[in-house]
Write a protein that holds these residues in place. Structure first.
Motif, PDB file in Angstrom:
ATOM      1  N   LEU A   1      -2.885  12.222   6.691  1.00 51.53           N
ATOM      2  CA  LEU A   1      -3.973  12.399   7.660  1.00 51.53           C
ATOM      3  C   LEU A   1      -3.830  11.490   8.872  1.00 51.53           C
ATOM      4  O   LEU A   1      -4.388  11.776   9.929  1.00 51.53           O
ATOM      5  N   LYS A   2      -3.066  10.421   8.749  1.00 52.35           N
ATOM      6  CA  LYS A   2      -2.850   9.523   9.887  1.00 52.35           C
ATOM      7  C   LYS A   2      -2.231  10.264  11.069  1.00 52.35           C
ATOM      8  O   LYS A   2      -2.449   9.893  12.220  1.00 52.35           O
ATOM      9  N   TYR A   3      -1.488  11.331  10.783  1.00 43.83           N
ATOM     10  CA  TYR A   3      -0.855  12.097  11.858  1.00 43.83           C
ATOM     11  C   TYR A   3      -1.897  12.792  12.750  1.00 43.83           C
ATOM     12  O   TYR A   3      -1.583  13.165  13.878  1.00 43.83           O
ATOM     13  N   LEU A   4      -3.108  12.955  12.260  1.00 41.14           N
ATOM     14  CA  LEU A   4      -4.160  13.542  13.099  1.00 41.14           C
ATOM     15  C   LEU A   4      -4.478  12.653  14.296  1.00 41.14           C
ATOM     16  O   LEU A   4      -4.964  13.137  15.313  1.00 41.14           O
ATOM     17  N   ASN A   5      -4.186  11.369  14.183  1.00 33.89           N
ATOM     18  CA  ASN A   5      -4.445  10.455  15.300  1.00 33.89           C
ATOM     19  C   ASN A   5      -3.565  10.753  16.507  1.00 33.89           C
ATOM     20  O   ASN A   5      -3.841  10.281  17.603  1.00 33.89           O
ATOM     21  N   ARG A   6      -2.517  11.526  16.315  1.00 35.92           N
ATOM     22  CA  ARG A   6      -1.649  11.925  17.428  1.00 35.92           C
ATOM     23  C   ARG A   6      -2.234  13.075  18.242  1.00 35.92           C
ATOM     24  O   ARG A   6      -1.791  13.340  19.352  1.00 35.92           O
ATOM     25  N   MET A   7      -3.199  13.775  17.676  1.00 36.02           N
ATOM     26  CA  MET A   7      -3.741  14.967  18.323  1.00 36.02           C
ATOM     27  C   MET A   7      -4.638  14.566  19.489  1.00 36.02           C
ATOM     28  O   MET A   7      -5.612  13.839  19.320  1.00 36.02           O
ATOM     29  N   ASN A   8      -4.285  15.047  20.677  1.00 29.45           N
ATOM     30  CA  ASN A   8      -5.128  14.792  21.844  1.00 29.45           C
ATOM     31  C   ASN A   8      -6.116  15.952  22.028  1.00 29.45           C
ATOM     32  O   ASN A   8      -6.079  16.935  21.290  1.00 29.45           O
ATOM     33  N   PHE A   9      -6.970  15.814  23.002  1.00 26.04           N
ATOM     34  CA  PHE A   9      -8.026  16.818  23.203  1.00 26.04           C
ATOM     35  C   PHE A   9      -7.452  18.216  23.432  1.00 26.04           C
ATOM     36  O   PHE A   9      -7.943  19.195  22.890  1.00 26.04           O
ATOM     37  N   ARG A  10      -6.412  18.329  24.252  1.00 25.50           N
ATOM     38  CA  ARG A  10      -5.836  19.650  24.561  1.00 25.50           C
ATOM     39  C   ARG A  10      -5.245  20.289  23.305  1.00 25.50           C
ATOM     40  O   ARG A  10      -5.462  21.455  23.045  1.00 25.50           O
ATOM     41  N   GLU A  11      -4.501  19.502  22.519  1.00 22.51           N
ATOM     42  CA  GLU A  11      -3.946  20.033  21.263  1.00 22.51           C
ATOM     43  C   GLU A  11      -5.066  20.440  20.310  1.00 22.51           C
ATOM     44  O   GLU A  11      -4.974  21.476  19.650  1.00 22.51           O
ATOM     45  N   PHE A  12      -6.106  19.631  20.243  1.00 25.72           N
ATOM     46  CA  PHE A  12      -7.256  19.922  19.398  1.00 25.72           C
ATOM     47  C   PHE A  12      -7.876  21.261  19.786  1.00 25.72           C
ATOM     48  O   PHE A  12      -8.091  22.123  18.941  1.00 25.72           O
TER      49      PHE A  12
ATOM     50  N   ASP B   1      -6.585  23.723  21.696  1.00 33.24           N
ATOM     51  CA  ASP B   1      -5.658  24.857  21.585  1.00 33.24           C
ATOM     52  C   ASP B   1      -5.361  25.228  20.139  1.00 33.24           C
ATOM     53  O   ASP B   1      -5.221  26.407  19.818  1.00 33.24           O
ATOM     54  N   THR B   2      -5.265  24.232  19.276  1.00 27.13           N
ATOM     55  CA  THR B   2      -4.903  24.477  17.876  1.00 27.13           C
ATOM     56  C   THR B   2      -6.069  24.966  17.044  1.00 27.13           C
ATOM     57  O   THR B   2      -5.926  25.913  16.274  1.00 27.13           O
ATOM     58  N   LEU B   3      -7.214  24.334  17.198  1.00 26.57           N
ATOM     59  CA  LEU B   3      -8.328  24.604  16.296  1.00 26.57           C
ATOM     60  C   LEU B   3      -9.450  25.451  16.883  1.00 26.57           C
ATOM     61  O   LEU B   3     -10.117  26.183  16.148  1.00 26.57           O
ATOM     62  N   PHE B   4      -9.667  25.345  18.182  1.00 26.96           N
ATOM     63  CA  PHE B   4     -10.825  26.029  18.777  1.00 26.96           C
ATOM     64  C   PHE B   4     -10.473  26.683  20.110  1.00 26.96           C
ATOM     65  O   PHE B   4     -11.097  26.394  21.137  1.00 26.96           O
ATOM     66  N   PRO B   5      -9.486  27.573  20.115  1.00 29.45           N
ATOM     67  CA  PRO B   5      -9.040  28.151  21.393  1.00 29.45           C
ATOM     68  C   PRO B   5     -10.093  28.984  22.121  1.00 29.45           C
ATOM     69  O   PRO B   5     -10.040  29.106  23.338  1.00 29.45           O
ATOM     70  N   ASN B   6     -11.052  29.513  21.402  1.00 29.78           N
ATOM     71  CA  ASN B   6     -12.061  30.373  22.027  1.00 29.78           C
ATOM     72  C   ASN B   6     -13.459  29.763  22.022  1.00 29.78           C
ATOM     73  O   ASN B   6     -14.437  30.459  22.265  1.00 29.78           O
ATOM     74  N   ALA B   7     -13.553  28.467  21.747  1.00 29.87           N
ATOM     75  CA  ALA B   7     -14.850  27.814  21.652  1.00 29.87           C
ATOM     76  C   ALA B   7     -15.472  27.597  23.025  1.00 29.87           C
ATOM     77  O   ALA B   7     -14.768  27.425  24.024  1.00 29.87           O
ATOM     78  N   THR B   8     -16.775  27.601  23.045  1.00 30.07           N
ATOM     79  CA  THR B   8     -17.478  27.255  24.279  1.00 30.07           C
ATOM     80  C   THR B   8     -17.297  25.752  24.526  1.00 30.07           C
ATOM     81  O   THR B   8     -17.082  24.980  23.580  1.00 30.07           O
ATOM     82  N   PRO B   9     -17.394  25.325  25.762  1.00 30.15           N
ATOM     83  CA  PRO B   9     -17.224  23.891  26.053  1.00 30.15           C
ATOM     84  C   PRO B   9     -18.179  22.984  25.271  1.00 30.15           C
ATOM     85  O   PRO B   9     -17.782  21.921  24.796  1.00 30.15           O
ATOM     86  N   ASP B  10     -19.423  23.409  25.118  1.00 32.58           N
ATOM     87  CA  ASP B  10     -20.401  22.593  24.385  1.00 32.58           C
ATOM     88  C   ASP B  10     -20.009  22.437  22.919  1.00 32.58           C
ATOM     89  O   ASP B  10     -20.078  21.337  22.364  1.00 32.58           O
ATOM     90  N   TYR B  11     -19.620  23.542  22.289  1.00 38.02           N
ATOM     91  CA  TYR B  11     -19.217  23.502  20.878  1.00 38.02           C
ATOM     92  C   TYR B  11     -17.950  22.665  20.715  1.00 38.02           C
ATOM     93  O   TYR B  11     -17.858  21.844  19.803  1.00 38.02           O
ATOM     94  N   LEU B  12     -17.009  22.858  21.599  1.00 37.96           N
ATOM     95  CA  LEU B  12     -15.757  22.107  21.545  1.00 37.96           C
ATOM     96  C   LEU B  12     -16.019  20.607  21.679  1.00 37.96           C
ATOM     97  O   LEU B  12     -15.454  19.802  20.934  1.00 37.96           O
ATOM     98  N   THR B  13     -16.894  20.230  22.574  1.00 38.91           N
ATOM     99  CA  THR B  13     -17.232  18.819  22.757  1.00 38.91           C
ATOM    100  C   THR B  13     -17.868  18.230  21.506  1.00 38.91           C
ATOM    101  O   THR B  13     -17.522  17.114  21.084  1.00 38.91           O
ATOM    102  N   LEU B  14     -18.765  18.972  20.873  1.00 39.49           N
ATOM    103  CA  LEU B  14     -19.386  18.500  19.631  1.00 39.49           C
ATOM    104  C   LEU B  14     -18.344  18.277  18.546  1.00 39.49           C
ATOM    105  O   LEU B  14     -18.347  17.252  17.856  1.00 39.49           O
ATOM    106  N   LYS B  15     -17.449  19.232  18.394  1.00 37.51           N
ATOM    107  CA  LYS B  15     -16.401  19.123  17.372  1.00 37.51           C
ATOM    108  C   LYS B  15     -15.433  17.988  17.698  1.00 37.51           C
ATOM    109  O   LYS B  15     -15.012  17.256  16.806  1.00 37.51           O
TER     110      LYS B  15
END
Length: 74
Positions: free
Chosen positions: A14-25, A27-41
């Motif tokens: 799980l330490k490798y998750l610390n490498r994930m930046n906002f853009r990767e996050f 694009d990888t997990l929430f490509p179609n999310a609204t900005p508000d939802y994405l910010t909360l997550k």
């Protein structure tokens, strides 16, 4: 029952998750999310990775596992 060595390996992975930046996050997990939802997550992800994982559906957990596999193979 989880063995201590297994739990240690999982947390090491799980330490490798610390490498994930906002853009990767996004694009990888929430490509179609609204900005508000994405910010909360994103805020939950950056504050508490374990709580974030607990909040995820099985398909998101699979995406996280795929990301981790890719990071560990680099």
């Amino acid at each position: 029952m989880t063995e201590p060595s297994e739990l240690k390996r999982l947390t090491d992975d799980l330490k490798y998750l610390n490498r994930m930046n906002f853009r990767e996050f996004a694009d990888t997990l929430f490509p179609n999310a609204t900005p508000d939802y994405l910010t909360l997550k994103w805020n939950l992800f950056t504050a508490d990775k374990l709580s974030f994982i607990w909040s995820c559906s099985t398909d998101k957990i699979q995406l996280i596992c795929d990301y981790l596999k890719g990071e560990m193979n680099e």
